[in-house]
Design an enzyme around this catalytic site. Structure first.
Site, PDB file in Angstrom:
ATOM      1  N   GLY A   1       0.332   5.631   8.727  1.00  0.00           N
ATOM      2  CA  GLY A   1       1.216   4.471   8.863  1.00  0.00           C
ATOM      3  C   GLY A   1       0.924   3.408   7.823  1.00  0.00           C
TER       4      GLY A   1
ATOM      5  N   LEU B   1       3.127   2.117   5.958  1.00  0.00           N
ATOM      6  CA  LEU B   1       3.768   2.816   4.840  1.00  0.00           C
ATOM      7  C   LEU B   1       4.111   1.860   3.704  1.00  0.00           C
ATOM      8  CD1 LEU B   1       6.166   5.242   6.776  1.00  0.00           C
ATOM      9  CD2 LEU B   1       3.765   5.568   6.130  1.00  0.00           C
TER      10      LEU B   1
ATOM     11  N   GLU C   1       5.139   1.948  -0.855  1.00  0.00           N
ATOM     12  CA  GLU C   1       5.930   2.698  -1.839  1.00  0.00           C
ATOM     13  C   GLU C   1       5.269   4.051  -2.188  1.00  0.00           C
ATOM     14  OE1 GLU C   1       8.976   1.799  -2.440  1.00  0.00           O
ATOM     15  OE2 GLU C   1       9.202   3.464  -3.855  1.00  0.00           O
ATOM     16  N   GLY C   2       3.950   4.126  -2.111  1.00  0.00           N
ATOM     17  CA  GLY C   2       3.270   5.403  -2.378  1.00  0.00           C
ATOM     18  C   GLY C   2       3.678   6.453  -1.350  1.00  0.00           C
ATOM     19  N   HIS C   3       3.667   6.050  -0.062  1.00  0.00           N
ATOM     20  CA  HIS C   3       4.111   6.992   0.980  1.00  0.00           C
ATOM     21  C   HIS C   3       5.579   7.357   0.762  1.00  0.00           C
ATOM     22  CE1 HIS C   3       0.851   4.749   3.250  1.00  0.00           C
ATOM     23  NE2 HIS C   3       0.480   6.007   3.418  1.00  0.00           N
TER      24      HIS C   3
ATOM     25  N   GLY D   1      -0.857  12.563  -1.270  1.00  0.00           N
ATOM     26  CA  GLY D   1      -0.994  11.768  -2.489  1.00  0.00           C
ATOM     27  C   GLY D   1      -2.208  12.206  -3.299  1.00  0.00           C
TER      28      GLY D   1
ATOM     29  N   ASP E   1      -5.823  10.268  -3.059  1.00  0.00           N
ATOM     30  CA  ASP E   1      -6.958  10.807  -2.296  1.00  0.00           C
ATOM     31  C   ASP E   1      -7.265  12.201  -2.850  1.00  0.00           C
ATOM     32  OD1 ASP E   1      -7.392   8.737  -0.160  1.00  0.00           O
ATOM     33  OD2 ASP E   1      -5.266   9.144   0.120  1.00  0.00           O
TER      34      ASP E   1
ATOM     35  N   VAL F   1       1.158   6.001  -6.990  1.00  0.00           N
ATOM     36  CA  VAL F   1       2.061   4.913  -7.391  1.00  0.00           C
ATOM     37  C   VAL F   1       1.210   3.658  -7.589  1.00  0.00           C
ATOM     38  CG1 VAL F   1       4.070   3.520  -6.708  1.00  0.00           C
ATOM     39  CG2 VAL F   1       3.964   5.945  -6.081  1.00  0.00           C
TER      40      VAL F   1
HETATM   41  O1  PAF Z   1      -4.359  10.272   3.724  1.00  0.00           O
HETATM   42  C1  PAF Z   1      -4.232   9.870   4.899  1.00  0.00           C
HETATM   43  O2  PAF Z   1      -3.487   8.942   5.177  1.00  0.00           O
HETATM   44  C2  PAF Z   1      -5.035  10.540   5.999  1.00  0.00           C
HETATM   45  O3  PAF Z   1      -6.296  10.892   5.561  1.00  0.00           O
HETATM   46  C3  PAF Z   1      -4.312  11.758   6.616  1.00  0.00           C
HETATM   47  C4  PAF Z   1      -4.107  12.868   5.593  1.00  0.00           C
HETATM   48  C5  PAF Z   1      -2.964  11.308   7.160  1.00  0.00           C
HETATM   49  C6  PAF Z   1      -5.136  12.322   7.750  1.00  0.00           C
HETATM   50  O4  PAF Z   1      -5.355  11.385   8.767  1.00  0.00           O
END
Ligand code: PAF
Length: 278
Positions: free
Chosen positions: A28, A30, A32-34, A144, A147, A173
């Site tokens: 959550g 959220l 612009e990257g998401h 992304g 990570d 982003v």
């Molecule tokens: O990258 C994230 O936001 C979290 O590590 C994920 C992949 C949703 C797992 O909880």
């Protein structure tokens, strides 16, 4: 189509329409990257599921689980704007039974670089991601590249456990000034933010060099210039598939990754570069 909010497995089964399914796992808050992950999912699959779950298993005892931003209503607005079909928003007690015993181990690769500073973090990430895969049963899952170690470990899990899911990594982003978007950026004061820019500056300066030694030295010098307000956990130049440090003879793609705290906010960032291109 109206956005469906699913709370458990039954809701997810009811929401299935046939065709290919893409999952975008998120915690959550959220940004612009998401949204760029969701757009990639949208163009590749018939149905897009975004999971929103702040996973307690991946936070250490002194980390920011309780203050992690929870912005469910505006997350729903973002999902509607991106034409998401289903938001999966389980309750923690439905995800994890109190007597739960079994989880995924990220192995040695989960204990190095970022894992060395966050013991158990990647076990928690892989456990929830495998559960989300089992619940949603996607054909494709989108993560992304910010990570980068998480992405590499998810690819390992899919390979090692024969999961029939395609994994797509999407570029980070950034703000116009270079700061990588992160849900944790909202913790930064104006001064913190100026200090935090040293991360992307260091990565850019490092990536402009040719040898591993020069890359490390240059990036480290930029981090050092930021002064004591920037508390660096690591700067690592690694093989993107294994996250082991690369040596001078290494050829091919490498990841230059950094983690540092500014005040009580811990940030990570990375860039991909090519060494000794022939
Ligand atoms: O990258 C994230 O936001 C979290 O590590 C994920 C992949 C949703 C797992 O909880």
């Amino acid at each position: 189509m109206e956005l469906i909010v699913a709370r458990g497995r039954e809701d997810l089964v009811k929401a299935r329409r046939g065709g290919t399914v893409a999952l975008v796992p998120t915690m959550g808050a959220l940004h612009e990257g998401h949204r760029s992950l969701i757009r990639q999912a949208r163009v590749r699959a018939d149905q897009v599921v975004v999971s929103i779950f702040v996973n307690p298993l991946q936070f250490g005892p002194n980390e920011d689980f309780s203050r992690y931003p929870r912005t469910f209503e505006s997350d729903l607005d973002a999902c509607r704007a991106e034409d998401v079909d289903v938001v999966f928003h389980p309750a923690a007690e439905d995800m994890y039974a109190p007597d739960r015993q079994v989880g995924v181990s990220a192995g040695q690769m989960g204990r190095i670089v970022e894992g060395a500073f966050r013991p158990g973090h990647f076990d928690g990430v892989l456990t929830v991601v495998l559960k989300l895969f089992n619940l949603v049963q996607p054909d494709l899952a989108v993560f992304g590249q910010k990570d980068a170690q998480q992405l590499a470990l998810i690819r390992r899990m899919v390979a090692d456990l024969d999961l029939p899911i395609e994994i797509l990594g999407v570029p980070t982003v950034r703000e116009p000034d270079g700061l990588a978007l992160s849900s944790r950026n909202r913790y930064l004061s104006g001064d913190d933010r100026r200090v935090a820019l040293a991360l992307s500056r260091a990565l850019r300066a490092g990536a402009a060099q040719l040898t591993p030694a020069e890359i490390r030295r240059t990036a480290r010098a930029v981090l050092d210039e930021a002064g004591p307000e920037l508390d660096v956990d690591y700067l690592a130049l690694v093989d993107p598939a294994t996250f082991t440090e690369v040596g001078d003879g290494f050829e091919g793609m490498a990841v230059l990754a950094v983690a540092a705290s500014v005040g009580s906010t811990r940030l990570i960032d990375n860039v991909t570069l090519t060494l000794n291109p022939s």
